[in-house]
Design a protein around this motif. Structure first.
Motif, PDB file in Angstrom:
ATOM      1  N   ASN A  12      80.887  48.978  82.681  1.00  0.00           N
ATOM      2  CA  ASN A  12      81.807  48.244  83.560  1.00  0.00           C
ATOM      3  C   ASN A  12      81.561  46.742  83.520  1.00  0.00           C
ATOM      4  O   ASN A  12      82.501  45.943  83.615  1.00  0.00           O
ATOM      5  N   ASP A  13      80.285  46.354  83.381  1.00  0.00           N
ATOM      6  CA  ASP A  13      79.976  44.928  83.324  1.00  0.00           C
ATOM      7  C   ASP A  13      80.654  44.265  82.124  1.00  0.00           C
ATOM      8  O   ASP A  13      81.167  43.141  82.228  1.00  0.00           O
TER       9      ASP A  13
ATOM     10  N   ASP B 143      84.370  43.968  82.794  1.00  0.00           N
ATOM     11  CA  ASP B 143      84.639  42.876  83.733  1.00  0.00           C
ATOM     12  C   ASP B 143      84.576  41.523  83.038  1.00  0.00           C
ATOM     13  O   ASP B 143      85.414  40.639  83.293  1.00  0.00           O
ATOM     14  N   GLU B 144      83.600  41.340  82.136  1.00  0.00           N
ATOM     15  CA  GLU B 144      83.491  40.071  81.411  1.00  0.00           C
ATOM     16  C   GLU B 144      84.703  39.850  80.516  1.00  0.00           C
ATOM     17  O   GLU B 144      85.261  38.747  80.450  1.00  0.00           O
TER      18      GLU B 144
ATOM     19  N   HIS C 244      76.162  44.004  75.197  1.00  0.00           N
ATOM     20  CA  HIS C 244      76.242  45.319  75.840  1.00  0.00           C
ATOM     21  C   HIS C 244      76.196  46.477  74.842  1.00  0.00           C
ATOM     22  O   HIS C 244      76.346  47.639  75.246  1.00  0.00           O
TER      23      HIS C 244
END
Length: 458
Positions: free
Chosen positions: A4-5, A8-9, A62
């Protein structure tokens, strides 16, 4: 799945130009041939190199796979997200940036298609000749080292890419090559990325070589009593210095299908389809001389024409042949062979392939670019019939094994992707491991189009 991070980025950077909609994901997981759908987890639509670099940096942090996407016309699952990740669609980066008429060069973004480029070039007297049939993106054509019907005269993408801008797996942006016609400076990094299928980086700009538009063009078609006669006519013509822009072969099965679908009116025998470029007198002389050579090798009903509408009809029929063949057995897809051999061995290779197909329960019309020794068997299969797919794979692998015996290659223009990965060791031996070492050096986390081209670690 993408963390999710990371999403979001990316969303913060791109806004609505990031999609996780089911239809978008499905579209970017499809192949033109038999490969099953392998959708990515997200699709992004960057507008410039800076955004591409930003996307790659986020994905690198990521551990998210990155797959480049052009027009989606590749045949070997090149754009399939076999390990999920982000599909980078270049449709918003499709500009012609600069045309240098004097240097016969053009700078383009990767999403620009070959037809769009040639429309832009019409008033300049120049053209980009590499023609794979489909209106493919130029970034994709470079990534697969594509060619097509005009390669016999003009060469392949390898011969036309002068320089590149590339975003590497860590987000660095590099430029390879120059506008100069030649260079002895360092490793040929341009050549390294042309044909790498996005496994080493994402191409964000190309400098391409152009050619002058020919003064005159004529097209010709000729039937032959045998495939061997057609191939021998091509060899003799090239030995005598004739330089047709296109020399295409279609077998009897393909002729039957084209006659039924397009009212082609061709005698049911192997045919050559040709095109000549040059001056008015030069084109007429070449076309006439080829007719004489063809007649000596069993060529019949040789016809040539200079009217644009007649040429367009002929090449539209040829370019649509793949889909026309599939339509002859509704509901099928295909495993498409892409064998390329020395032209002196082409007749033998096609004869062997035709014999093996005839002994098989599958249909597999054969056509190809005989001027450079490249042929395709369209092995039609029901996507849901495992036995048909297995048989088509067996036939395809047998054709490749024979091609390698003859000094040829598993793929003349379509590239490796997923479909021909298992054939690379047999063709390249220890050199395949060297390719893997290059991949590890530039992409140690194996995030750039993973699962393609090079040996897989697991």
């Amino acid at each position: 799945m993408i963390p999710n991070d990371a999403l979001d980025e990316l969303r913060g950077m791109l806004g609505e130009r990031l999609s996780t909609g089911k239809s978008d994901l499905s579209l970017h997981g499809r192949s033109e041939t038999w490969h099953p759908e392998m959708p990515p987890d997200a699709v992004v639509y960057p507008k410039d190199t800076e955004e591409v670099a930003g996307i790659v940096r986020v994905c690198a942090r990521h551990g998210v796979p990155i797959i480049g996407w052009g027009a989606g016309t590749a045949l070997e699952g090149h754009g399939s997200a076999s390990r999920g990740g982000v599909s980078v669609d270049f449709r918003e980066m499709a500009a012609v940036l600069d045309v240098s008429v004097e240097d016969m060069l053009v700078r383009v973004q990767p999403g620009c298609t070959r037809e769009a480029l040639n429309r832009e070039l019409r008033a300049t007297g120049l053209m980009f000749p590499v023609d794979p049939g489909a209106d493919a993106s130029l970034g994709g054509m470079a990534s697969t080292r594509a060619s097509g019907t005009t390669a016999v005269r003009y060469g392949t993408m390898r011969d036309h890419v002068r320089a590149l801008e590339v975003v590497l797996a860590d987000g660095r942006v590099i430029r390879t090559g120059t506008r100069a016609r030649k260079s002895s400076s360092g490793y040929d990094l341009t050549g390294l990325f042309v044909g790498a299928e996005g496994t080493l980086g994402l191409i964000t700009e190309l400098t391409l070589r152009l050619h002058g538009q020919p003064e005159a063009v004529s097209a010709a078609v000729c039937g032959f009593d045998t495939t061997e006669g057609a191939i021998e006519a091509v060899i003799l013509a090239m030995q005598m210095g004739l330089a047709p822009a296109r020399i295409e072969y279609v077998d009897t099965a393909t002729v039957r299908i084209l006659n039924a679908a397009d009212a082609a009116g061709l005698p049911e025998k192997p045919h050559l389809l040709l095109e000549f470029h040059g001056t008015g007198t030069g084109v007429a002389a070449e076309a006439a001389r080829f007719g004489e050579i063809a007649a000596e090798q069993g060529g019949r009903d040789y016809r040539w024409a200079t009217k644009p509408e007649e040429r367009t009809r002929l090449w539209t029929m040829r370019h649509r042949a793949y889909h026309t063949i599939l339509a002859s057995r509704p509901g099928t897809t295909a495993i498409v062979t892409d064998v390329c051999v020395p032209i002196s061995k082409l007749g033998e290779a096609i004869a062997r392939a035709a014999s093996e197909i005839a002994a098989s329960p599958l249909d597999g019309p054969i056509l190809g670019h005989v001027g450079d020794g490249n042929y395709h068997a369209i092995l039609m299969v029901d996507r849901n019939a495992a036995s048909e797919i297995a048989e088509a794979k067996r036939l395809s692998d047998a054709m490749v094994a024979h091609a390698l015996e003859l000094g040829g290659t598993a793929t003349g223009e379509h590239g490796v992707g997923l479909g021909k990965l298992h054939l690379m060791a047999a063709e390249h031996g220890a050199a395949w491991e060297v390719m893997g070492a290059v991949k590890r050096a530039l992409d140690p986390a194996a995030l750039m189009n993973p699962g393609k081209v090079v040996p897989q670690d697991g």
